[in-house]
Design an enzyme around this catalytic site. Structure first.
Site, PDB file in Angstrom:
ATOM      1  CD  GLU A  68     -70.885  38.440   3.623  1.00  0.00           C
ATOM      2  OE1 GLU A  68     -70.507  38.884   2.594  1.00  0.00           O
ATOM      3  OE2 GLU A  68     -70.356  38.540   4.629  1.00  0.00           O
ATOM      4  CG  HIS A  83     -67.154  38.791   1.671  1.00  0.00           C
ATOM      5  ND1 HIS A  83     -67.935  39.791   1.927  1.00  0.00           N
ATOM      6  CD2 HIS A  83     -66.106  38.982   0.740  1.00  0.00           C
ATOM      7  CE1 HIS A  83     -67.465  40.887   0.909  1.00  0.00           C
ATOM      8  NE2 HIS A  83     -66.241  40.551   0.536  1.00  0.00           N
ATOM      9  CB  CYS A 141     -65.255  43.381   2.723  1.00  0.00           C
ATOM     10  SG  CYS A 141     -64.330  42.967   1.400  1.00  0.00           S
TER      11      CYS A 141
END
Length: 194
Positions: free
Chosen positions: A178, A176, A77
């Site tokens: 994650e 993202h 990001c």
């Protein structure tokens, strides 16, 4: 495996740490050059504003150091945007790992920031092994990188833009991983096995 997360006081560190923990890795959060240089892999996640993030990297004397790293480095990001040459956000000079600018979404017909799940395709490189085309990942960003010779995957929001970049040992994703479920986990696993 020794994994370093660059600590430049920007958000999203815990989410990335938990995602790595689920893959059996305990990363070290550090701004220490020696620890970063000694790591097998380096991650540079981030949420926030480009100008203040670059000022923090400069204060930590990491702005000249990070581009010299030889091991695989993954920007996430804001981390990806800081790897570019400059950002329209605050007219900020960045790390110049990728020779391309970060631009602001025009915000005409679609909502800005771009938040939520969107598909990516046109994969290039090793981060995408085992992924089907048009996999869905989670985005949160108001600035973007146009398509470029280092583009490693593409997303379409208003127009096609770089969902990921790759050059030498530097990898970067605008989304993202994650927060992107099994797809994001596979991307992180692919990074760890580079």
């Amino acid at each position: 495996m020794n994994i370093a997360i660059v600590d430049y006081k920007r958000g999203n560190i815990q989410s990335v740490t938990y995602a790595l923990n689920r893959l059996g890795v305990t990363p070290v959060l550090t701004s220490n050059k020696e620890e970063i240089a000694a790591a097998d892999k380096v991650l540079m996640p981030g949420v926030g504003e480009a100008g203040s993030a670059m000022r923090c990297l400069q204060e930590l004397e990491l702005d000249q150091f990070i581009p010299t790293l030889q091991q695989p480095v993954l920007g996430i990001c804001l981390g990806m945007q800081l790897m570019c040459s400059s950002s329209e956000e605050g007219q900020t000079p960045c790390l110049s790992i990728f020779d391309t600018e970060v631009k602001k979404f025009p915000g005409n017909e679609l909502k800005v920031p771009h938040v939520g799940w969107n598909s990516i395709d046109q994969y290039k490189g090793r981060l995408w092994e085992g992924l089907n085309n048009n996999a869905y990942v989670y985005f949160v960003h108001g600035y973007y990188v146009a398509l470029h010779e280092t583009t490693a995957s593409v997303c379409n929001y208003m127009a096609p833009f770089s969902a990921a970049l790759e050059k030498d040992n530097f990898y970067a994703v605008q989304f993202h991983p994650e927060k992107s479920g099994e797809v994001g986990e596979r991307i992180l696993q692919n990074f760890l096995t580079l």
